[in-house]
Design a protein around this motif. Structure first.
Motif, PDB file in Angstrom:
ATOM      1  N   UNK A   1       0.811  -1.207   0.000  1.00  0.00           N
ATOM      2  CA  UNK A   1       0.000   0.000   0.000  1.00  0.00           C
ATOM      3  C   UNK A   1       0.850   1.264   0.000  1.00  0.00           C
ATOM      4  N   UNK A   2       2.086   1.178   0.519  1.00  0.00           N
ATOM      5  CA  UNK A   2       2.955   2.339   0.590  1.00  0.00           C
ATOM      6  C   UNK A   2       3.590   2.595  -0.779  1.00  0.00           C
ATOM      7  N   UNK A   3       3.488   3.813  -1.252  1.00  0.00           N
ATOM      8  CA  UNK A   3       4.073   4.190  -2.536  1.00  0.00           C
ATOM      9  C   UNK A   3       5.513   4.659  -2.325  1.00  0.00           C
ATOM     10  N   UNK A   4       6.398   4.205  -3.192  1.00  0.00           N
ATOM     11  CA  UNK A   4       7.816   4.532  -3.078  1.00  0.00           C
ATOM     12  C   UNK A   4       8.232   5.577  -4.105  1.00  0.00           C
ATOM     13  N   UNK A   5       9.120   6.455  -3.676  1.00  0.00           N
ATOM     14  CA  UNK A   5       9.721   7.427  -4.571  1.00  0.00           C
ATOM     15  C   UNK A   5      11.181   7.620  -4.210  1.00  0.00           C
ATOM     16  N   UNK A   6      11.929   8.257  -5.090  1.00  0.00           N
ATOM     17  CA  UNK A   6      13.340   8.546  -4.836  1.00  0.00           C
ATOM     18  C   UNK A   6      13.591   9.997  -5.212  1.00  0.00           C
ATOM     19  N   UNK A   7      14.121  10.762  -4.269  1.00  0.00           N
ATOM     20  CA  UNK A   7      14.409  12.162  -4.523  1.00  0.00           C
ATOM     21  C   UNK A   7      15.542  12.248  -5.542  1.00  0.00           C
ATOM     22  N   UNK A   8      15.311  12.838  -6.716  1.00  0.00           N
ATOM     23  CA  UNK A   8      16.351  12.869  -7.753  1.00  0.00           C
ATOM     24  C   UNK A   8      17.515  13.788  -7.421  1.00  0.00           C
ATOM     25  N   UNK A   9      17.371  14.615  -6.382  1.00  0.00           N
ATOM     26  CA  UNK A   9      18.467  15.515  -5.999  1.00  0.00           C
ATOM     27  C   UNK A   9      19.410  14.864  -4.999  1.00  0.00           C
ATOM     28  N   UNK A  10      18.872  14.013  -4.123  1.00  0.00           N
ATOM     29  CA  UNK A  10      19.663  13.503  -3.008  1.00  0.00           C
ATOM     30  C   UNK A  10      19.680  11.984  -2.887  1.00  0.00           C
ATOM     31  N   UNK A  11      18.745  11.297  -3.556  1.00  0.00           N
ATOM     32  CA  UNK A  11      18.642   9.852  -3.389  1.00  0.00           C
ATOM     33  C   UNK A  11      17.883   9.442  -2.151  1.00  0.00           C
TER      34      UNK A  11
ATOM     35  N   UNK B   1       5.067   7.225   0.684  1.00  0.00           N
ATOM     36  CA  UNK B   1       3.754   7.848   0.813  1.00  0.00           C
ATOM     37  C   UNK B   1       2.758   6.816   1.334  1.00  0.00           C
ATOM     38  N   UNK B   2       2.289   7.025   2.550  1.00  0.00           N
ATOM     39  CA  UNK B   2       1.345   6.103   3.171  1.00  0.00           C
ATOM     40  C   UNK B   2      -0.057   6.331   2.630  1.00  0.00           C
ATOM     41  N   UNK B   3      -0.908   5.289   2.669  1.00  0.00           N
ATOM     42  CA  UNK B   3      -2.299   5.447   2.216  1.00  0.00           C
ATOM     43  C   UNK B   3      -3.003   6.570   2.985  1.00  0.00           C
ATOM     44  N   UNK B   4      -3.692   7.430   2.253  1.00  0.00           N
ATOM     45  CA  UNK B   4      -4.428   8.518   2.876  1.00  0.00           C
ATOM     46  C   UNK B   4      -3.595   9.739   3.199  1.00  0.00           C
TER      47      UNK B   4
ATOM     48  N   UNK C   1       1.651  13.840   2.209  1.00  0.00           N
ATOM     49  CA  UNK C   1       3.044  14.235   2.366  1.00  0.00           C
ATOM     50  C   UNK C   1       3.889  12.991   2.620  1.00  0.00           C
ATOM     51  N   UNK C   2       4.885  12.727   1.782  1.00  0.00           N
ATOM     52  CA  UNK C   2       5.684  11.510   1.950  1.00  0.00           C
ATOM     53  C   UNK C   2       6.636  11.607   3.134  1.00  0.00           C
ATOM     54  N   UNK C   3       6.894  10.451   3.716  1.00  0.00           N
ATOM     55  CA  UNK C   3       7.962  10.343   4.713  1.00  0.00           C
ATOM     56  C   UNK C   3       9.289  10.268   3.977  1.00  0.00           C
ATOM     57  N   UNK C   4      10.308  10.909   4.559  1.00  0.00           N
ATOM     58  CA  UNK C   4      11.621  10.958   3.924  1.00  0.00           C
ATOM     59  C   UNK C   4      12.623  10.129   4.726  1.00  0.00           C
ATOM     60  N   UNK C   5      13.300   9.204   4.032  1.00  0.00           N
ATOM     61  CA  UNK C   5      14.369   8.410   4.630  1.00  0.00           C
ATOM     62  C   UNK C   5      15.694   8.948   4.092  1.00  0.00           C
ATOM     63  N   UNK C   6      16.543   9.423   4.985  1.00  0.00           N
ATOM     64  CA  UNK C   6      17.754  10.139   4.627  1.00  0.00           C
ATOM     65  C   UNK C   6      18.830   9.194   4.090  1.00  0.00           C
ATOM     66  N   UNK C   7      19.301   9.433   2.859  1.00  0.00           N
ATOM     67  CA  UNK C   7      20.306   8.564   2.267  1.00  0.00           C
ATOM     68  C   UNK C   7      21.648   8.700   2.970  1.00  0.00           C
ATOM     69  N   UNK C   8      21.986   9.907   3.419  1.00  0.00           N
ATOM     70  CA  UNK C   8      23.263  10.092   4.109  1.00  0.00           C
ATOM     71  C   UNK C   8      23.342   9.204   5.345  1.00  0.00           C
TER      72      UNK C   8
END
Length: 242
Positions: free
Chosen positions: A206-216, A221-224, A227-234
């Motif tokens: 159900x969770x939609x995945x994305x990748x920030x093209x600037x930082x990785x 994005x949770x159902x409903x 605003x997506x949650x951000x997992x820090x690549x660093x």
């Protein structure tokens, strides 16, 4: 099944790469030493271990460290393309964030990235080292790989006619392609292609995945939610087991 050793002296990589063999020693650690000694960008260090594709590349980015960390996904795409070119049909390489490589639903390798100690995320680092480790075969003491279905090796997946040298050479060509595309077109093509390689089990929920093209950074994005949650690549590259 080849052990790959007979071809080690004939490794061929395209310009501007300069190949350095670390013998059986860890290629990533050797690449860091090379970077600290100012070996220069495009130094490609590789190990002669017959059971493992072990390589690392020195970069000298011209962008802040936070943006340069996208080199991790770039390496993943290069290795996926290399395996697709050399391996059997329908044995695609899939990804799990931040740097896991999978074949047939099982972990086969990983990508690691490091920068100089105390390098600031918003400043241009002196160098960056990114490496790939890819399991060719299991150690001799692993009598039954089927007991660890979450892990696999390329020779268990039908890559038995492919040598480690061939993989390194193919990887270097695809890395040149993806690095040039990243620098010329920005991170959007990298992010989109990376998402296209995401492991099916991650795409099917159900969770939609994305990748920030600037930082990785990974975007979830949770159902409903709008605003997506951000997992820090660093943070993930600093501690990939976290």
């Amino acid at each position: 099944m080849s052990d790959g050793l007979e071809d080690m002296a004939t490794l061929s990589v395209p310009p501007p790469f300069h190949a350095v063999c670390s013998g059986p020693s860890d290629a990533f650690l050797r690449a860091v030493v090379e970077a600290e000694a100012e070996a220069g960008a495009a130094t490609l260090v590789w190990s002669s271990r017959p059971d493992l594709v072990d390589l690392a590349v020195v970069f000298e980015p011209e962008m802040p460290l936070r943006q340069a960390r996208l080199v991790g996904p770039v390496l993943m795409l290069a290795m996926a393309d290399a395996l697709a070119a050399l391996g059997p049909p329908q044995k695609d390489c899939r990804f799990a964030w931040p740097g896991t490589l999978e074949v047939d639903g099982a972990e086969v390798g990983s990508v690691s990235v490091t920068a100089p100690a105390f390098a600031e995320e918003e400043s241009v680092p002196e160098w960056l080292v990114a490496g790939v480790k890819l399991r060719l075969s299991f150690p001799p003491d692993v009598s039954d790989p089927g007991k660890t279905p979450e892990r696999t090796a390329l020779y268990e997946e039908g890559f038995g006619d492919v040598t480690g040298v061939e993989i390194v050479e193919s990887f270097s060509r695809h890395l040149l392609h993806w690095t040039n595309r990243w620098l010329e077109e920005g991170g959007e093509p990298v992010a989109q292609e990376w998402l296209d390689h995401l492991a099916p089990r991650l795409l099917g929920g159900a969770v939609k995945h994305g990748l920030d093209p600037r930082t990785g950074d990974l975007l979830l994005l949770d159902p409903g939610s709008t605003k997506p949650r951000r997992m820090d690549l660093a943070a993930a590259q600093a501690d990939p087991q976290a």
